[in-house]
Design an enzyme around this catalytic site. Structure first.
Site, PDB file in Angstrom:
ATOM      1  N   HIS A   1       0.815  -1.219   0.000  1.00  0.00           N
ATOM      2  CA  HIS A   1       0.000   0.000   0.000  1.00  0.00           C
ATOM      3  C   HIS A   1       0.849   1.269   0.000  1.00  0.00           C
ATOM      4  O   HIS A   1       0.327   2.365  -0.191  1.00  0.00           O
ATOM      5  CB  HIS A   1      -0.997   0.005   1.168  1.00  0.00           C
ATOM      6  CG  HIS A   1      -0.405   0.233   2.520  1.00  0.00           C
ATOM      7  ND1 HIS A   1      -0.129  -0.789   3.394  1.00  0.00           N
ATOM      8  CD2 HIS A   1      -0.047   1.366   3.167  1.00  0.00           C
ATOM      9  CE1 HIS A   1       0.365  -0.300   4.518  1.00  0.00           C
ATOM     10  NE2 HIS A   1       0.431   1.013   4.404  1.00  0.00           N
TER      11      HIS A   1
ATOM     12  N   ASP B   1       0.112  -7.829   1.471  1.00  0.00           N
ATOM     13  CA  ASP B   1       0.448  -6.402   1.485  1.00  0.00           C
ATOM     14  C   ASP B   1       1.963  -6.197   1.512  1.00  0.00           C
ATOM     15  O   ASP B   1       2.465  -5.286   2.159  1.00  0.00           O
ATOM     16  CB  ASP B   1      -0.208  -5.672   2.665  1.00  0.00           C
ATOM     17  CG  ASP B   1      -0.177  -4.149   2.493  1.00  0.00           C
ATOM     18  OD1 ASP B   1      -0.269  -3.694   1.343  1.00  0.00           O
ATOM     19  OD2 ASP B   1      -0.031  -3.429   3.506  1.00  0.00           O
TER      20      ASP B   1
ATOM     21  N   ASN C   1       5.500   4.946   9.100  1.00  0.00           N
ATOM     22  CA  ASN C   1       6.197   3.736   9.543  1.00  0.00           C
ATOM     23  C   ASN C   1       5.879   2.535   8.665  1.00  0.00           C
ATOM     24  O   ASN C   1       6.583   1.518   8.729  1.00  0.00           O
ATOM     25  CB  ASN C   1       5.829   3.374  10.984  1.00  0.00           C
ATOM     26  CG  ASN C   1       6.672   4.094  12.014  1.00  0.00           C
ATOM     27  OD1 ASN C   1       6.175   4.927  12.752  1.00  0.00           O
ATOM     28  ND2 ASN C   1       7.949   3.773  12.066  1.00  0.00           N
ATOM     29  N   SER C   2       4.809   2.612   7.877  1.00  0.00           N
ATOM     30  CA  SER C   2       4.402   1.465   7.063  1.00  0.00           C
ATOM     31  C   SER C   2       5.548   0.976   6.187  1.00  0.00           C
ATOM     32  O   SER C   2       6.174   1.758   5.471  1.00  0.00           O
ATOM     33  CB  SER C   2       3.210   1.846   6.173  1.00  0.00           C
ATOM     34  OG  SER C   2       2.035   1.949   6.923  1.00  0.00           O
TER      35      SER C   2
ATOM     36  N   LEU D   1     -14.946 -20.996   4.145  1.00  0.00           N
ATOM     37  CA  LEU D   1     -14.986 -20.957   5.605  1.00  0.00           C
ATOM     38  C   LEU D   1     -15.966 -19.902   6.089  1.00  0.00           C
ATOM     39  O   LEU D   1     -16.253 -18.926   5.389  1.00  0.00           O
ATOM     40  CB  LEU D   1     -13.586 -20.672   6.161  1.00  0.00           C
ATOM     41  CG  LEU D   1     -12.503 -21.666   5.762  1.00  0.00           C
ATOM     42  CD1 LEU D   1     -11.143 -21.194   6.259  1.00  0.00           C
ATOM     43  CD2 LEU D   1     -12.819 -23.053   6.313  1.00  0.00           C
TER      44      LEU D   1
END
Length: 476
Positions: free
Chosen positions: A112, A145, A222-223, A282
């Site tokens: 992202h 991600d 921080n990602s 599920l």
């Protein structure tokens, strides 16, 4: 059922508090002064005498670790074209790694952070020593991600991989990155929990969810940065925060390094991530009432709602309403945990499952297959013909009917084009999965192949077009 976002990927503002106080000697204190019981003066211990205390030694060790790993951390800026707000800039972090089989230096970050940039020249990577690079290649895996960038650097310092499986709750960790653009910032905390799953909106839905939870401060920027253990080894990639304020509330989430390492190696060596396949749907809403009906003492494990024909699960005899309690000796927490365990298991392995069936525990052995190969062999549920390939997208598509939408777990009102195959060489590879539904091209709804080709013909002169997909949740 689609997942809703309960984590924040960015924060709007930075609040900085400054505390100013006078020295104690100037404070106008007039209260009583209490002497020690024996009236002996408090000894004046010099700094030299305290230089080898456990606290000082621990502080020095943390400083050594921080100094050792910061050269491996990168600041990343990515420019994204917005249809309504023009060119936007995303900032994030990354960490330098190497591969045992593919030479070169690579920066691992979040998808992202860099995945929406249409051109590699719109991504800038700045190393700790001030060198700047545009990546020469980019690989992305939307299910985790994770993104990997190749940089043409000389003498970069890669970080050492740690073993995230050995983490224990309470272990001290450091988070490194560029919160609010403040590059090479280091924060400290502990491992608060393991095996966390996040409820995300469909546009950010992740298949592999097995997060490390930490209270080390993680903020916007921080990602993609590293989570480090006290040995200076990479044990996670910081990805998201849970926040009521939009800033750090002490609940951050990191992708475990063992998962990151597996994804990175697959992307570099094969161009895509190989995932094993079980072949079941599920229950994402396994309630206490359902658990009681199935004679469980509490909600645990993963409840199967459907078994796809000709799949590994069907061949092993799994059935609807089986509850998978254990996978290869690991206790299953919920459906997200099982999806993660299945997809990261080596393809072709025979795995023992313990399932609850009619109130009894049963052991079932399953031979897991490759997800891509099984897309051509199994039915999930009934395969709707072969579809037609739309060359500009590199996608094989089939029109979604009301009955097909219901079978696939979408709302019956869903309209669009079902993805049956993604060309590995397509720019959408890693972003789009089989059984996603293409709903819009260039903000124009598409329900037929003619709609899709007509909308693509109207794309702008730069060759860029906005695509909107929907994705079901809960399959393994």
């Amino acid at each position: 059922m689609l997942r809703r976002l309960t984590v924040r990927w960015s924060v709007p503002t930075l609040l900085v508090g400054v505390a100013i106080g006078a020295g104690l000697s100037s404070w106008p204190w007039t209260g009583p002064v209490h002497a020690r019981p024996d009236d002996r003066p408090i000894p004046d211990v010099g700094l030299a005498d305290r230089s080898h205390t456990p606290l000082i030694e621990a502080s020095r060790e943390l400083a050594r670790v921080a100094a050792e790993i910061t050269p491996s951390v990168a600041h990343i800026e990515s420019k994204v074209e917005s249809p309504t707000r023009g060119l936007l800039e995303e900032t994030g972090s990354g960490v330098i790694v190497t591969s045992p089989k593919v030479p070169g230096y690579y920066v691992v970050t979040n998808r992202h952070v860099v995945g929406d940039a249409s051109d590699l020249q719109q991504i800038a990577v700045r190393l700790n020593d001030g060198r700047n690079f545009h990546p020469s290649k980019r690989w992305i895996d939307r299910d985790t991600d994770i993104a990997v960038l190749s940089i043409d650097a000389q003498n970069a310092k890669p970080i050492s991989w740690g073993n995230s499986d050995r983490l224990e709750i309470g272990n001290i960790v450091l988070a490194v990155g560029s919160p609010f653009g403040l590059s090479q910032s280091v924060t400290m905390g502990i491992v608060s929990a393991r095996g966390r799953a996040l409820r995300l909106e469909k546009k950010n839905a992740l298949v592999n969810q097995d997060f490390i939870q930490t209270d080390a401060a993680i903020n916007f920027g921080n990602s993609g940065g590293p989570l480090i253990d006290v040995n200076g080894q990479l044990i996670g990639i910081n990805t998201a925060i849970a926040s009521q304020s939009g800033g750090n509330d002490g609940i951050g989430f990191s992708i475990p390094s063992n998962l990151v390492r597996r994804v990175v190696n697959d992307l570099l060596e094969r161009g895509e991530v190989q995932r094993a396949y079980l072949g079941v749907m599920l229950d994402p809403d396994f309630t206490p009432e359902k658990a009681r009906d199935l004679k469980l003492d509490r909600v645990r494990g993963a409840r199967i709602t459907e078994v796809y024909d000709k799949s590994p699960a069907a061949r092993a005899g799994l059935a609807a309403n089986d509850v998978v309690l254990s996978f290869d000796g690991i206790e299953v927490i919920d459906e997200n945990h099982l999806i993660n365990l299945v997809s990261l298991t080596k393809i072709g392995n025979k795995v023992a499952l313990i399932v609850l069936r009619d109130g009894r525990k049963v052991t079932v052995e399953v031979h897991l297959s490759d997800r891509h190969e099984m897309d051509d062999q199994s039915e999930a549920p009934r395969r709707p013909g072969m579809g037609s390939t739309v060359e500009p997208l590199g996608l094989t598509l089939h029109e979604v009917t009301r009955d097909l939408a219901r079978q696939l777990g979408f709302a019956e009102t869903t309209r669009g084009l079902l993805v049956l195959r993604v060309d590995p060489h397509s720019t959408l590879s890693g972003n789009v999965d089989v059984y996603d539904v293409l709903e819009e091209i260039g903000r124009t709804p598409v329900a037929t192949l003619a709609d899709a080709r007509g909308a693509l013909a109207q794309k702008n002169d730069r060759g860029e077009v906005l695509l909107r997909f929907s994705r079901r949740a809960g399959g393994a």
